[in-house]
Enzyme design. Sequence first.
Site, PDB file in Angstrom:
ATOM      1  N   ASP A 239      28.271  41.600  36.166  1.00 44.57           N
ATOM      2  CA  ASP A 239      29.385  42.542  36.210  1.00 44.57           C
ATOM      3  C   ASP A 239      29.866  42.671  37.657  1.00 44.57           C
ATOM      4  OD1 ASP A 239      30.840  44.853  34.615  1.00 44.57           O
ATOM      5  OD2 ASP A 239      30.264  45.690  36.557  1.00 44.57           O
ATOM      6  N   ASN A 247      41.234  46.758  41.193  1.00 41.83           N
ATOM      7  CA  ASN A 247      42.513  46.650  40.491  1.00 41.83           C
ATOM      8  C   ASN A 247      43.464  47.775  40.871  1.00 41.83           C
ATOM      9  OD1 ASN A 247      42.388  44.277  38.982  1.00 41.83           O
ATOM     10  ND2 ASN A 247      41.309  45.237  37.274  1.00 41.83           N
ATOM     11  N   ASP A 256      43.221  39.518  38.899  1.00 43.32           N
ATOM     12  CA  ASP A 256      43.110  38.278  38.133  1.00 43.32           C
ATOM     13  C   ASP A 256      42.691  37.117  39.027  1.00 43.32           C
ATOM     14  OD1 ASP A 256      43.826  39.586  35.847  1.00 43.32           O
ATOM     15  OD2 ASP A 256      45.903  38.879  35.831  1.00 43.32           O
ATOM     16  N   GLU A 280      35.511  42.339  33.369  1.00 45.23           N
ATOM     17  CA  GLU A 280      34.860  41.791  34.561  1.00 45.23           C
ATOM     18  C   GLU A 280      33.421  41.372  34.301  1.00 45.23           C
ATOM     19  OE1 GLU A 280      34.379  46.344  34.889  1.00 45.23           O
ATOM     20  OE2 GLU A 280      35.741  44.887  33.998  1.00 45.23           O
TER      21      GLU A 280
END
Length: 373
Positions: A239, A247, A256, A280
């Site tokens: 993770d 983000n 991305d 993620e």
Amino acid sequence: MSFLTHLFPSHYYLDATSEVAFRHYIVQSTKNTMQRLVLLCVVLLVLFNLIDMSLGDNWFSLNNLTRLGIVLLLLIFLPCSFKLSAATYTQSWLALCALVIVLLNVTFYAAAQYFGKLGEGGPMVVAIALTAIPIFNVQQKILLWLLLLACLAFLKYCTATDTGWSVFYLSITILLCASWQRQLDILLRSQFKAVRLETQKAETDQLTGLFNRRSFEQRLQQKLQSLTPDQQLSLGLLDIDFFKRYNDHYGHLDGDLILVHISRLLSQDPNVLVVRFGGEEFILVEQHSSEQPPTLLSIPQQLFAQAHPHSQSPFGVVTASLGVVTIPYPAAHYSSSELMQLADSLLYRAKEQGRNQVQQQYITKQQDMAKQP
């Protein structure tokens, strides 16, 4: 030379790896068809013998004995062929068909001696029947057609057999069948390419190109079953730390890009199965020697060394936490849900203890699974 190559779709339509996969697919998907074709040929050959004998021919004539020889060859080889690999299967049938063609020309010779002339229908039927064999491509069938034509030419020019117009009509039949077979080769490969592309789309993540969750279960089971006594299997759940903050601060486009960069990092080792689990999170599966630790343990350190800026993380760069469960051989009895649950618990422990680290657990027996956090 390139013009000649372009005549044969097996040499240009697919890449080498895809062509091998296509041939394997054709063999596996048409074995039942081959069985039906063989049985049909056996029935027809026996029927021809019965018709000839009803017309006054002896059962032990060269014509009938040759047909019975072909029947025995086909019935003996058919059950043995199912044990062959895809490549050997095709080559073996090619050799058998060549032998059958030679024997059929013996029947043509015997029939011509009995009736005084060889009719055009027999060789043409054989040429058309070869077209129905699904495992051969156009160049393999051309070899068989040329063998048929050469045998017929031998009868015409090296014996006293009256072949009439058989050589001419057979030549025309071969040209027509070859043209049709080439188009069929293209069509079959086009269909295979399209199906494979759709399968890849369904099994891969659009952003990263990694396998997706849908394809994970089957591939994990394959690795569990293929584990050898000197190997272990490690399943990791990774993770990205503080990815939501990333983000929110840098935007989803940059987010991305980070996912793509990390996907490339995870995919560097071809021995590691990498799956984008969602968002993620990534799943990593590795078969490795029992004497050595899994290479996936070094991934958080490698990601930290790449130093992708992350101002919203206490580490200042993009990092990841990883939970890894390692199991020994035999592993086929472990379920994916058990392994994933334990890897998730280890990932949670890595986050609790500060992130940017690996938590690993060795499982010595299946009963130990229930004892883990």
